[in-house]
Write an enzyme that holds these catalytic residues in place. Structure first.
Site, PDB file in Angstrom:
ATOM      1  N   TYR A 103       0.834  -1.210   0.000  1.00  0.00           N
ATOM      2  CA  TYR A 103       0.000   0.000   0.000  1.00  0.00           C
ATOM      3  C   TYR A 103       0.869   1.260   0.000  1.00  0.00           C
ATOM      4  O   TYR A 103       0.619   2.197  -0.772  1.00  0.00           O
ATOM      5  CB  TYR A 103      -0.885  -0.049   1.252  1.00  0.00           C
ATOM      6  CG  TYR A 103      -1.894   1.058   1.394  1.00  0.00           C
ATOM      7  CD1 TYR A 103      -3.105   1.027   0.709  1.00  0.00           C
ATOM      8  CD2 TYR A 103      -1.664   2.119   2.267  1.00  0.00           C
ATOM      9  CE1 TYR A 103      -4.051   2.026   0.879  1.00  0.00           C
ATOM     10  CE2 TYR A 103      -2.599   3.123   2.445  1.00  0.00           C
ATOM     11  CZ  TYR A 103      -3.790   3.077   1.745  1.00  0.00           C
ATOM     12  OH  TYR A 103      -4.724   4.073   1.916  1.00  0.00           O
ATOM     13  N   LYS A 141       0.983   4.078  -2.882  1.00  0.00           N
ATOM     14  CA  LYS A 141       0.628   5.466  -2.565  1.00  0.00           C
ATOM     15  C   LYS A 141       1.808   6.413  -2.830  1.00  0.00           C
ATOM     16  O   LYS A 141       1.606   7.546  -3.270  1.00  0.00           O
ATOM     17  CB  LYS A 141       0.142   5.576  -1.117  1.00  0.00           C
ATOM     18  CG  LYS A 141      -1.174   4.838  -0.847  1.00  0.00           C
ATOM     19  CD  LYS A 141      -2.310   5.395  -1.676  1.00  0.00           C
ATOM     20  CE  LYS A 141      -3.676   4.814  -1.337  1.00  0.00           C
ATOM     21  NZ  LYS A 141      -4.736   5.326  -2.199  1.00  0.00           N
TER      22      LYS A 141
HETATM   23  P1  NAP Z   1     -13.553   2.400   1.300  1.00  0.00           P
HETATM   24  O1  NAP Z   1     -14.556   2.964   2.241  1.00  0.00           O
HETATM   25  O2  NAP Z   1     -13.065   1.013   1.504  1.00  0.00           O
HETATM   26  O3  NAP Z   1     -14.142   2.559  -0.196  1.00  0.00           O
HETATM   27  C1  NAP Z   1     -13.338   2.167  -1.275  1.00  0.00           C
HETATM   28  C2  NAP Z   1     -14.041   2.445  -2.575  1.00  0.00           C
HETATM   29  O4  NAP Z   1     -13.136   2.044  -3.622  1.00  0.00           O
HETATM   30  C3  NAP Z   1     -15.328   1.659  -2.754  1.00  0.00           C
HETATM   31  O5  NAP Z   1     -16.313   2.421  -3.400  1.00  0.00           O
HETATM   32  C4  NAP Z   1     -14.890   0.494  -3.645  1.00  0.00           C
HETATM   33  O6  NAP Z   1     -15.897  -0.005  -4.505  1.00  0.00           O
HETATM   34  C5  NAP Z   1     -13.814   1.158  -4.497  1.00  0.00           C
HETATM   35  N1  NAP Z   1     -12.933   0.144  -5.044  1.00  0.00           N
HETATM   36  C6  NAP Z   1     -12.100  -0.690  -4.401  1.00  0.00           C
HETATM   37  N2  NAP Z   1     -11.514  -1.528  -5.273  1.00  0.00           N
HETATM   38  C7  NAP Z   1     -12.000  -1.214  -6.495  1.00  0.00           C
HETATM   39  C8  NAP Z   1     -11.820  -1.758  -7.800  1.00  0.00           C
HETATM   40  N3  NAP Z   1     -10.984  -2.784  -8.033  1.00  0.00           N
HETATM   41  N4  NAP Z   1     -12.504  -1.201  -8.818  1.00  0.00           N
HETATM   42  C9  NAP Z   1     -13.365  -0.164  -8.609  1.00  0.00           C
HETATM   43  N5  NAP Z   1     -13.586   0.371  -7.406  1.00  0.00           N
HETATM   44  C10 NAP Z   1     -12.909  -0.167  -6.355  1.00  0.00           C
HETATM   45  O7  NAP Z   1     -12.227   3.295   1.262  1.00  0.00           O
HETATM   46  P2  NAP Z   1     -11.957   4.797   1.746  1.00  0.00           P
HETATM   47  O8  NAP Z   1     -11.497   4.743   3.147  1.00  0.00           O
HETATM   48  O9  NAP Z   1     -13.072   5.671   1.366  1.00  0.00           O
HETATM   49  O10 NAP Z   1     -10.664   5.128   0.878  1.00  0.00           O
HETATM   50  C11 NAP Z   1     -10.719   5.877  -0.324  1.00  0.00           C
HETATM   51  C12 NAP Z   1      -9.298   6.187  -0.749  1.00  0.00           C
HETATM   52  O11 NAP Z   1      -8.661   6.935   0.283  1.00  0.00           O
HETATM   53  C13 NAP Z   1      -8.443   4.946  -0.975  1.00  0.00           C
HETATM   54  O12 NAP Z   1      -7.585   5.152  -2.067  1.00  0.00           O
HETATM   55  C14 NAP Z   1      -7.646   4.848   0.298  1.00  0.00           C
HETATM   56  O13 NAP Z   1      -6.427   4.194   0.093  1.00  0.00           O
HETATM   57  C15 NAP Z   1      -7.446   6.317   0.621  1.00  0.00           C
HETATM   58  N6  NAP Z   1      -7.157   6.548   2.036  1.00  0.00           N
HETATM   59  C16 NAP Z   1      -8.064   6.235   2.997  1.00  0.00           C
HETATM   60  C17 NAP Z   1      -7.743   6.477   4.318  1.00  0.00           C
HETATM   61  C18 NAP Z   1      -8.693   6.181   5.444  1.00  0.00           C
HETATM   62  O14 NAP Z   1      -8.304   6.359   6.592  1.00  0.00           O
HETATM   63  N7  NAP Z   1      -9.908   5.767   5.180  1.00  0.00           N
HETATM   64  C19 NAP Z   1      -6.481   6.991   4.650  1.00  0.00           C
HETATM   65  C20 NAP Z   1      -5.584   7.288   3.643  1.00  0.00           C
HETATM   66  C21 NAP Z   1      -5.930   7.073   2.332  1.00  0.00           C
HETATM   67  P3  NAP Z   1     -17.143  -0.868  -3.922  1.00  0.00           P
HETATM   68  O15 NAP Z   1     -17.971   0.103  -3.149  1.00  0.00           O
HETATM   69  O16 NAP Z   1     -17.808  -1.384  -5.140  1.00  0.00           O
HETATM   70  O17 NAP Z   1     -16.539  -1.938  -3.071  1.00  0.00           O
END
Ligand code: NAP
Length: 249
Positions: free
Chosen positions: A155, A159
Site C-alpha cells: 500500500y 501510494k
Molecule cells: P472504502 O470505504 O473502503 O471505499 C473504497 C471504494 O473504492 C469503494 O467504493 C470500492 O468499490 C472502491 N474500489 C475498491 N476496489 C475497487 C476496484 N478494483 N474497482 C473499482 N472500485 C474499487 O475506502 P476509503 O477509506 O473511502 O478510501 C478511499 C481512498 O482513500 C483509498 O484510495 C484509500 O487508500 C485512501 N485513504 C483512505 C484512508 C482512510 O483512513 N480511510 C487513509 C488514507 C488514504 P465498492 O464500493 O464497489 O466496493
C-alpha cells in the site's frame, strides 16, 4: 464562493467512504459526476443519492484493477461526454501484512488497484483535457505513502508511486492548463478503517500520533479535493496536501 462552470467529473471509488463524499461535494457545486466503483450497487446508490438531492450523476461499475475494463469504459464515456474535465483517482484497497508474510498476489492486487488504475484513467481522460486546455486531476494517496507504514509495504509503495505520478504529470500537463495534485489522508472513519476505529486499544494507539486527537471524516478530505477541482485552484499543481490531523508534519 468557488466556481465550477457545470463541469463533468469522474470519481473512482465513489460507492463508499471518501469517494462518495467527494462525489456528493462536487455534485452540490453543480458538477455532473460519473460515480465509479467495483460493484454496481454502491456506485448506483451514490448516483441515486446525488440525483435525489437535485444533482446530476451517473453510476458506472468498473473494476479499476482491470486496464482493459477501464479502456472500454473510457471509450464509451468519451462518446457521450466530449471532455471529462475533472478526474479524481480515489479507488483503493489494503491487503496488509509484514513483508515476510506478504504474498505476491497481495502485492500485485494493491499495486494494480491503487496505482496502475491511475495510469490507465489518466492516460485516457487527460488527452481531451489537454486539448480543451483545462483540467483537474486529484489523486487520493495516503500518509502511508508519505511516511511509510509497517505492515503496508504494498500500500505504501502504491501510494508513494501516486505521488511520483502526480508530480511528473503536473510537469507534463502544465502547459495545457491541466493541474495534477495529490491529497494524503491520515486516519479517516470509513469501511477501510472500521477495524481500528472500533477497537479502543488500537484507536488509542493511533490517536497518540494524531495531534488533533480524533479520526477524520470523509468530508474533511472531500472539502480539500473539491477546492483543488475549482477554477480558483488553477495556480496549484504538483502538490501533496495532508488531511491527517497533523500526523505527518
Ligand atoms: P472504502 O470505504 O473502503 O471505499 C473504497 C471504494 O473504492 C469503494 O467504493 C470500492 O468499490 C472502491 N474500489 C475498491 N476496489 C475497487 C476496484 N478494483 N474497482 C473499482 N472500485 C474499487 O475506502 P476509503 O477509506 O473511502 O478510501 C478511499 C481512498 O482513500 C483509498 O484510495 C484509500 O487508500 C485512501 N485513504 C483512505 C484512508 C482512510 O483512513 N480511510 C487513509 C488514507 C488514504 P465498492 O464500493 O464497489 O466496493
Amino acid at each position: 464562493m468557488l466556481t465550477y462552470h457545470q463541469r463533468t467529473a469522474l470519481v473512482t471509488g465513489a460507492g463508499r467512504g471518501i469517494g462518495k463524499a467527494i462525489a456528493e461535494t462536487l455534485a452540490r457545486q453543480g458538477v455532473t459526476v460519473i460515480c465509479v466503483s467495483k460493484s454496481a450497487e454502491s456506485c448506483g446508490a451514490t448516483a441515486a443519492a446525488i440525483t435525489a438531492a437535485g444533482g446530476k450523476a451517473r453510476a458506472l461499475a468498473v473494476d479499476v484493477a482491470d486496464g482493459a475494463a477501464i479502456a472500454r469504459a473510457a471509450e464509451e464515456l468519451l462518446k457521450e461526454f466530449p471532455t471529462i474535465d475533472i478526474l479524481v483517482n480515489n479507488a483503493g484497497i489494503t491487503r496488509d501484512g509484514l513483508l515476510f508474510r506478504m504474498t505476491e498476489a497481495d502485492w500485485n492486487e494493491v499495486i494494480a488497484t491503487n496505482l496502475t488504475s491511475c495510469f490507465h484513467w489518466t492516460k485516457l481522460l487527460a488527452r481531451p483535457m489537454t486539448r480543451a486546455r483545462w483540467g483537474r486531476i486529484v489523486n487520493i494517496t495516503s500518509v502511508s505513502g508519505v511516511m511509510g507504514n509497517a505492515g503496508q509495504a504494498n500500500y505504501s509503495a502504491a501510494k508513494a508511486g501516486m505521488i511520483g505520478l502526480t508530480k511528473t504529470l503536473a510537469r507534463e500537463f502544465a502547459s495545457r492548463n491541466v493541474t495534477v495534485n495529490a491529497v494524503a489522508p491520515g486516519f479517516i472513519k470509513t469501511d477501510m478503517t472500521t477495524q481500528f476505529v472500533n477497537n479502543p486499544e488500537a484507536s488509542a494507539k493511533i490517536l497518540e500520533v494524531v495531534p488533533l486527537k480524533r479520526f477524520g471524516e470523509s468530508g474533511d478530505v472531500a472539502a480539500l479535493t473539491a477546492f483543488l477541482c475549482a477554477e480558483e485552484a488553477g495556480y496549484i499543481t504538483g502538490q501533496v496536501f495532508n488531511v491527517d490531523g497533523g500526523m505527518a508534519m
